[in-house]
Design a protein around this motif. Structure first.
Motif, PDB file in Angstrom:
ATOM      1  N   VAL A   1      -3.167  -0.710  -3.236  1.00  0.00           N
ATOM      2  CA  VAL A   1      -3.422  -1.789  -2.240  1.00  0.00           C
ATOM      3  C   VAL A   1      -4.879  -1.597  -1.481  1.00  0.00           C
ATOM      4  N   VAL A   2      -5.936  -2.077  -1.658  1.00  0.00           N
ATOM      5  CA  VAL A   2      -7.176  -1.459  -1.096  1.00  0.00           C
ATOM      6  C   VAL A   2      -7.525  -2.840  -0.227  1.00  0.00           C
ATOM      7  N   LYS A   3      -7.577  -2.356   1.247  1.00  0.00           N
ATOM      8  CA  LYS A   3      -7.683  -3.472   2.353  1.00  0.00           C
ATOM      9  C   LYS A   3      -6.694  -4.829   2.061  1.00  0.00           C
ATOM     10  N   ASP A   4      -7.270  -6.079   1.727  1.00  0.00           N
ATOM     11  CA  ASP A   4      -6.585  -6.953   1.252  1.00  0.00           C
ATOM     12  C   ASP A   4      -6.538  -7.398  -0.236  1.00  0.00           C
ATOM     13  N   GLU A   5      -6.805  -6.451  -0.855  1.00  0.00           N
ATOM     14  CA  GLU A   5      -6.945  -6.580  -2.366  1.00  0.00           C
ATOM     15  C   GLU A   5      -5.787  -5.794  -2.783  1.00  0.00           C
ATOM     16  N   TYR A   6      -5.347  -6.432  -4.033  1.00  0.00           N
ATOM     17  CA  TYR A   6      -4.319  -5.826  -4.921  1.00  0.00           C
ATOM     18  C   TYR A   6      -4.748  -5.349  -6.299  1.00  0.00           C
ATOM     19  N   ASN A   7      -4.827  -4.235  -6.754  1.00  0.00           N
ATOM     20  CA  ASN A   7      -5.231  -3.921  -8.203  1.00  0.00           C
ATOM     21  C   ASN A   7      -4.339  -3.110  -8.861  1.00  0.00           C
ATOM     22  N   LEU A   8      -4.511  -3.243 -10.318  1.00  0.00           N
ATOM     23  CA  LEU A   8      -3.661  -2.284 -11.222  1.00  0.00           C
ATOM     24  C   LEU A   8      -4.778  -1.439 -11.800  1.00  0.00           C
TER      25      LEU A   8
END
Length: 357
Positions: free
Chosen positions: A144-151
């Motif tokens: 979870v980076v700021k308001d972004e969600y990544n795999l």
């Protein structure tokens, strides 16, 4: 990494499972050609048939000039010093109608008559960049980076001291848990795959193919809601839910029965999913608290170990929904993780938020 807020989960991908050269999502050449030479919109909603001119307010003289300019591009004997002038003229004439005209005229450089020296090594160099070596280890990291969600999928090589992000996927909801799946119903040859299941805050489980780079969507989503007019989630005829009604916080793939995936949710339920059918096959009764962690037994394909946030640990035989747990223990704090002891499968290791083991 100052913007990184949380790493909800991470796990190793077994060495040798991933393809040495992963597939890469690319725009279809026909669609790219249409995007370059057409209106720039792949889904033309104008209702005009292909080849039929659209009505515009452009004067007839200007239309004629544009047609003559297009004709010049098809001539092979045009002077090189006039190519740029012709491209810029056509770009100015068309304006916003097609932003890609004037930038490129061909989907591939091999089709462009003005490029005489073709370089064939680009594709090989690209393969070298994404190559996964036999001694590479893969690590999947939910972020979870700021308001972004990544795999993010990282490569770790102890010999070369490599650690870098090989590729990543953009997620729609905050991730909570990960689980590898080496079963792919879409693989007709071996039935095996390099998949990863991801539980999120929005009750769904997304499954991604790690051998496909730049994918925009998961290959399948388990537990998608079909809301009624009253906003209630869809139920089966017997009144039971077709999936979780709250966040999915734990996952476990059954290696003895490869088409089965278990998930534990904040709704206090454990759902057994049939991966071949992409639907819930069995829903166990509520466990009395949020199901924080689960793991299948390495030998007994129906035995599941579960840890709840109220400090309870249970051994469940999934063949019988009505019977109480095979065994149950109570700990002081919330259960963070349960795993079977692979040195002695009659034992389990339990950790709590109070540091107890």
């Amino acid at each position: 990494m100052e913007d990184l807020r949380m790493v909800p989960d991470l796990l190793w991908i077994a060495r040798g499972v991933a393809k040495s050269v992963p597939n890469k999502v690319k725009l279809d050449p026909a669609e790219l050609q249409q995007l370059i030479q057409g209106s720039g919109n792949l889904d033309d909603e104008s209702g005009e048939e292909e080849g039929e001119p659209m009505e515009e307010d452009t004067p007839a003289q200007e239309k004629s000039a544009e047609t003559d300019s297009d004709a010049k591009y098809r001539k092979h004997d045009i002077d090189d010093d006039k190519v740029e002038e012709a491209y810029l003229k056509d770009f100015d004439a068309e304006g916003e109608e097609n932003a890609m005209r004037g930038v490129a005229m061909y989907a591939s450089n091999k089709d462009d008559p003005y490029i005489t020296q073709q370089v064939d090594s680009d594709e090989e160099e690209e393969k070298d960049d994404i190559l996964i070596k036999p001694n590479d280890n893969l690590v999947a990291v939910a972020k979870v980076v700021k308001d972004e969600y990544n795999l993010d999928i990282y490569v770790y090589n102890q010999t070369n001291e490599d650690w870098y992000c090989h590729h990543h996927y953009i997620l729609e909801a905050p991730p909570l848990c990960l689980e590898t799946i080496q079963h792919d119903p879409g693989n007709d040859e071996t039935g095996k795959g390099n998949l990863i299941a991801l539980g999120t805050m929005d009750t769904k489980i997304s499954i991604w193919d790690l051998d496909v780079m730049n994918a925009c969507m998961p290959i399948v989503t388990l537990g998608e809601k079909s809301a009624s007019k009253e906003g209630k989630s869809r139920k089966k005829r017997d009144g039971s839910q077709q999936g979780h009604s709250d966040a999915v916080i734990s996952l476990s793939w059954n290696r003895n029965t490869p088409h089965v995936l278990a998930s534990g949710g904040a709704d206090q339920q454990i759902v057994l999913w049939d991966l071949d059918e992409a639907k819930a096959a069995q829903i166990l009764p509520p466990r009395g608290a949020e199901v924080q962690t689960i793991q299948w037994h390495a030998k007994e394909d129906t035995v599941l170990l579960a840890g709840m946030m109220n400090g309870t640990v249970q051994i469940i035989d999934c063949r019988d929904n009505e019977s109480p747990p095979v065994a149950e223990w109570k700990f002081g704090g919330q259960i963070e993780k349960v795993i079977w002891n692979h040195f002695d499968l009659q034992q389990a290791i339990v950790t709590t938020d109070e540091g107890e083991n």
